[in-house]
Write an enzyme that holds these catalytic residues in place. Sequence first.
Site, PDB file in Angstrom:
ATOM      1  CE1 TYR A 152      -3.655  19.121   1.822  1.00  0.00           C
ATOM      2  CE2 TYR A 152      -5.766  19.927   2.615  1.00  0.00           C
ATOM      3  CZ  TYR A 152      -4.396  20.035   2.547  1.00  0.00           C
ATOM      4  OH  TYR A 152      -3.756  21.058   3.197  1.00  0.00           O
ATOM      5  CE  LYS A 193     -10.976   7.007   4.166  1.00  0.00           C
ATOM      6  NZ  LYS A 193      -9.568   7.256   3.843  1.00  0.00           N
ATOM      7  NE  ARG A 209      -2.602   4.300   8.568  1.00  0.00           N
ATOM      8  CZ  ARG A 209      -2.579   5.390   7.825  1.00  0.00           C
ATOM      9  NH1 ARG A 209      -3.614   5.689   7.057  1.00  0.00           N
ATOM     10  NH2 ARG A 209      -1.528   6.181   7.835  1.00  0.00           N
ATOM     11  CG  HIS A 220       8.648 -11.656  18.401  1.00  0.00           C
ATOM     12  ND1 HIS A 220       7.792 -12.161  17.442  1.00  0.00           N
ATOM     13  CD2 HIS A 220       8.597 -12.516  19.446  1.00  0.00           C
ATOM     14  CE1 HIS A 220       7.252 -13.285  17.886  1.00  0.00           C
ATOM     15  NE2 HIS A 220       7.723 -13.523  19.116  1.00  0.00           N
ATOM     16  CB  CYS A 269      -7.843   9.654   7.319  1.00  0.00           C
ATOM     17  SG  CYS A 269      -8.197  10.147   5.622  1.00  0.00           S
TER      18      CYS A 269
END
Length: 414
Positions: A15, A210, A217, A248, A264
């Site tokens: 990929y 990395k 996330r 907000h 990932c």
Amino acid sequence: MTDKFESVCVLGLGYIGLPTAATLAAAGLAVKGVDIRTDVVDALNAGDAHFSEPDLELLVRGAVESGKLKAYTKPQPADAFIITVPTPMNGDKSPDMSFVDAAMRSLMPVLAPGNLVLLESTSPLGTTASIAGIVREERPDLVDGDALKISLAYCPERILPGQMVRELVENDRIVGGLMPEDAARARDLYKTFVHGEVHQTDAITAEMVKLIENAYRDVNIAFANEVAAIGETHGIDPWEAISLANRHPRVNILSPGPGVGGHCIAVDPWFLITQNPGLAGLMNAARSVNDGRPETIVGKIEAAAEAAGSKRIACLGLAYKPNVDDLRESPALEIVRELAQRGYDVSAVEPHVDALPSKLAEAGSVTLRSLDDAFGASDVVALLVAHTPFADVTAGMLGGKAVVDAVGLWRRQG
């Protein structure tokens, strides 16, 4: 050392490696792609990409037809080498670095003074320095005291499936060298095709960048999933609550879902957690929340099936994210497999694949169907991935069926 790069050898045509190789070739470099899978090599030399990605097929075909891209099963001499092989997890969640080690060792017969070796594979802290030891061990002729006669650097990839070709060129990149001059040479190579900024640092900092990008996330997704669990316990629509909270000016909560997938975000935090026990408690907690989310969704689907008095379930989506064919670490896949193992008759709908993956095909009670056929064969509908075609499902199509919307797509539209 060579200042101008004319040829690049890319190890691993998956990929990341395949779009990287094709992009380098489109930039005018002579690119030699390497993969241990002969079917991948044969497909590339025929001008075909072996996975689906917007614009990639055209890019690959043009690169091959121009003569700038050719594939092999073993490394070939070049000015620069880019390693993009997988780094999966072991059973104890520690990183399996055997592919990186094998790729680096496979380079030893063709390395020459002045070459640049770049590692793009996601790696634990200190990996770039550690693979320099392979050069010292197997090629002492490339060692000059404490220095190497080659350049060695780490450059994390940061492209998104579905937008790889564009992001490979547009996104900023980070290059970290064992020595400052190694980073400078890496920058020069990436600037042949990267339109974004290329930032220089040392190798271990680039490795850290990395890992923390994806851990960040993961933590934020875990917060959203935890909000969903609390909201649903109290009869609150979490998507509505999050939408209102996001008004907000300093709040930006993500959308809950069935878990975290892809190679990932679901994997990289473990590289920091296992390497730094006791120092990554928040990351570890986030992994626990996100890894537990598929079981929560299975429970909701089972409750809906029991209320409907039916074992016939339509599961919409198998990919790990919307509008791609990538099933790696997909929570939707895990949910479907678990339902099959519990004796449910599952109609799977995945518009981006032509056949069930082996782990579902072997289950026996999972059938890949069109959306219409799946609705006709099911009494319970579980939306697991927000693929664009699923947004067109109407209330009329869902009439009389029990519905579990794990991504909030239909709720948000309503």
